[in-house]
Design a protein around this motif. Structure first.
Motif, PDB file in Angstrom:
ATOM      1  N   UNK A  33       2.524  -1.458   1.978  1.00 57.05           N
ATOM      2  CA  UNK A  33       2.921  -0.218   1.313  1.00 57.05           C
ATOM      3  C   UNK A  33       4.418   0.053   1.443  1.00 57.05           C
ATOM      4  N   UNK A  34       5.146  -0.868   2.056  1.00 52.76           N
ATOM      5  CA  UNK A  34       6.606  -0.755   2.099  1.00 52.76           C
ATOM      6  C   UNK A  34       7.139  -1.321   0.782  1.00 52.76           C
ATOM      7  N   UNK A 145       2.772   3.649  -6.727  1.00 47.94           N
ATOM      8  CA  UNK A 145       2.516   2.252  -6.395  1.00 47.94           C
ATOM      9  C   UNK A 145       1.752   2.155  -5.071  1.00 47.94           C
ATOM     10  N   UNK A 146       2.136   2.960  -4.094  1.00 47.10           N
ATOM     11  CA  UNK A 146       1.423   2.972  -2.812  1.00 47.10           C
ATOM     12  C   UNK A 146      -0.028   3.384  -3.011  1.00 47.10           C
ATOM     13  N   UNK A 147      -0.239   4.403  -3.812  1.00 43.33           N
ATOM     14  CA  UNK A 147      -1.599   4.898  -4.059  1.00 43.33           C
ATOM     15  C   UNK A 147      -2.466   3.803  -4.684  1.00 43.33           C
ATOM     16  N   UNK A 150      -3.253   0.992  -2.072  1.00 43.84           N
ATOM     17  CA  UNK A 150      -4.313   1.430  -1.159  1.00 43.84           C
ATOM     18  C   UNK A 150      -5.674   1.396  -1.849  1.00 43.84           C
ATOM     19  N   UNK A 151      -5.721   1.860  -3.079  1.00 42.39           N
ATOM     20  CA  UNK A 151      -6.993   1.849  -3.812  1.00 42.39           C
ATOM     21  C   UNK A 151      -7.526   0.420  -3.918  1.00 42.39           C
ATOM     22  N   UNK A 152      -6.633  -0.509  -4.212  1.00 39.19           N
ATOM     23  CA  UNK A 152      -7.042  -1.908  -4.339  1.00 39.19           C
ATOM     24  C   UNK A 152      -7.480  -2.469  -2.993  1.00 39.19           C
ATOM     25  N   UNK A 174       1.548   9.380   2.337  1.00 38.35           N
ATOM     26  CA  UNK A 174       0.566   8.803   1.426  1.00 38.35           C
ATOM     27  C   UNK A 174      -0.070   7.560   2.049  1.00 38.35           C
ATOM     28  N   UNK A 175       0.724   6.747   2.726  1.00 41.75           N
ATOM     29  CA  UNK A 175       0.239   5.503   3.302  1.00 41.75           C
ATOM     30  C   UNK A 175      -0.729   5.731   4.452  1.00 41.75           C
ATOM     31  N   UNK A 176      -0.479   6.754   5.261  1.00 40.96           N
ATOM     32  CA  UNK A 176      -1.245   6.952   6.486  1.00 40.96           C
ATOM     33  C   UNK A 176      -2.404   7.929   6.310  1.00 40.96           C
ATOM     34  N   UNK A 177      -2.474   8.610   5.174  1.00 36.56           N
ATOM     35  CA  UNK A 177      -3.402   9.730   5.018  1.00 36.56           C
ATOM     36  C   UNK A 177      -4.865   9.361   5.241  1.00 36.56           C
ATOM     37  N   UNK A 178      -5.286   8.172   4.823  1.00 36.74           N
ATOM     38  CA  UNK A 178      -6.698   7.781   4.953  1.00 36.74           C
ATOM     39  C   UNK A 178      -6.935   6.811   6.103  1.00 36.74           C
ATOM     40  N   UNK A 179      -5.948   6.619   6.962  1.00 40.05           N
ATOM     41  CA  UNK A 179      -6.089   5.677   8.084  1.00 40.05           C
ATOM     42  C   UNK A 179      -6.948   6.280   9.190  1.00 40.05           C
TER      43      UNK A 179
END
Length: 279
Positions: A33-34, A145-147, A150-152, A174-179
């Protein structure tokens, strides 16, 4: 289990930790996600790579229908719209693609068109499914793009390692929200400690369990270690300066695939954070 690997600044070794955690598992998904500088693929060198564009939607205005009521301009909380010379004008870099302007237009003068903002690449590297987000040069926001990356990546239920952007911006949130767990990679310097505290504050607000890996250490660093004790943050591992690790990184090699001791080290880190099922 979803692990988000974060750092307060660039250059701490975040990608080193992310890549090796994924490679040390029996089976894993690595999501880069970077997206402004995705380097994980340089180590994994995935095979059978496929790519798909990422799009956002931008409003398009039909001048023959627009009567100049300016309701779209008044609605846009992001100030992405202005009314100039008797017609709406959009600032694409500010638009959040919410679709609100089309909803409030009484004349139905607003439609939407796709705009490419990046690419998602997917491939495989031995035991790791590799998902890489790549933001188009010059784009203001990495979130779309990050979203999509993550979905993929979340389509697979294996251990998932998320290589987050550095810092504590919206892209990081956005990257860490569902971790399920956050792994901080920190440098034992005043600058590294300061930035670690900022990204820790973000994760604390999101109420994520977390631990710290201290990288490139040449000895104890009491300020960071005392802070972790005070905040009850486990110190997962300390990596000292290592010529071997530096050489492997320079050659684009994955440490756990070259050194059995390092593989056991990263597997122990996974055990400490509750990832035994992935081994």
């Amino acid at each position: 289990m979803r692990l988000a690997v974060l750092s307060g600044k660039g250059g701490t070794g975040k990608t080193f930790v992310s890549v090796n955690l994924a490679a040390a598992a029996k089976k894993a998904v690595y999501i880069d996600c970077d997206v402004e500088e995705p380097n994980g693929r340089l180590f994994f060198r995935p095979q059978q790579v496929s790519s798909a564009e990422v799009h956002t939607l931008l409003p398009v205005f039909d001048g023959s229908k627009c009567d100049g009521c300016k309701k779209c301009v008044e609605f846009c909380r992001f100030h992405a719209l202005v009314y100039i010379k008797e017609k709406p004008m959009i600032f694409p870099d500010v638009c959040h693609s919410c679709g609100g302007c089309a909803l409030v237009c009484p004349q139905q003068a607003v439609s939407e068109e796709k705009r490419s903002v990046g690419v998602i690449e997917t491939g495989a590297s031995e035991n790791v499914a590799v998902v890489t987000g790549i933001l188009n040069m010059g784009e203001a926001s990495a979130v779309p793009v990050i979203r999509e990356a993550l979905r993929k990546g979340y389509e697979n239920e294996d251990l998932t390692v998320i290589d987050c952007p550095p810092g504590s911006s919206c892209s990081v949130m956005e990257s860490v929200s569902a971790a399920d767990y956050a792994v901080f990679v920190a440098e034992p310097t005043a600058f590294g400690f300061h930035n670690f505290q900022m990204v820790y504050e973000l994760v604390r607000l999101l109420k994520k369990p977390c631990g710290v890996i201290l990288n490139k250490a040449d000895g104890p660093y009491p300020p960071l270690e005392d802070f972790c004790k005070k905040e009850n943050i486990p110190l997962l591992h300390v990596f000292p300066f290592s010529e071997e690790l530096a050489a492997l990184g320079a050659e684009g090699k994955i440490a756990v695939r070259e050194n059995e001791t390092l593989k056991q080290t990263f597997q122990n880190i996974l055990k400490k954070i509750g990832g035994e099922d992935s081994l």
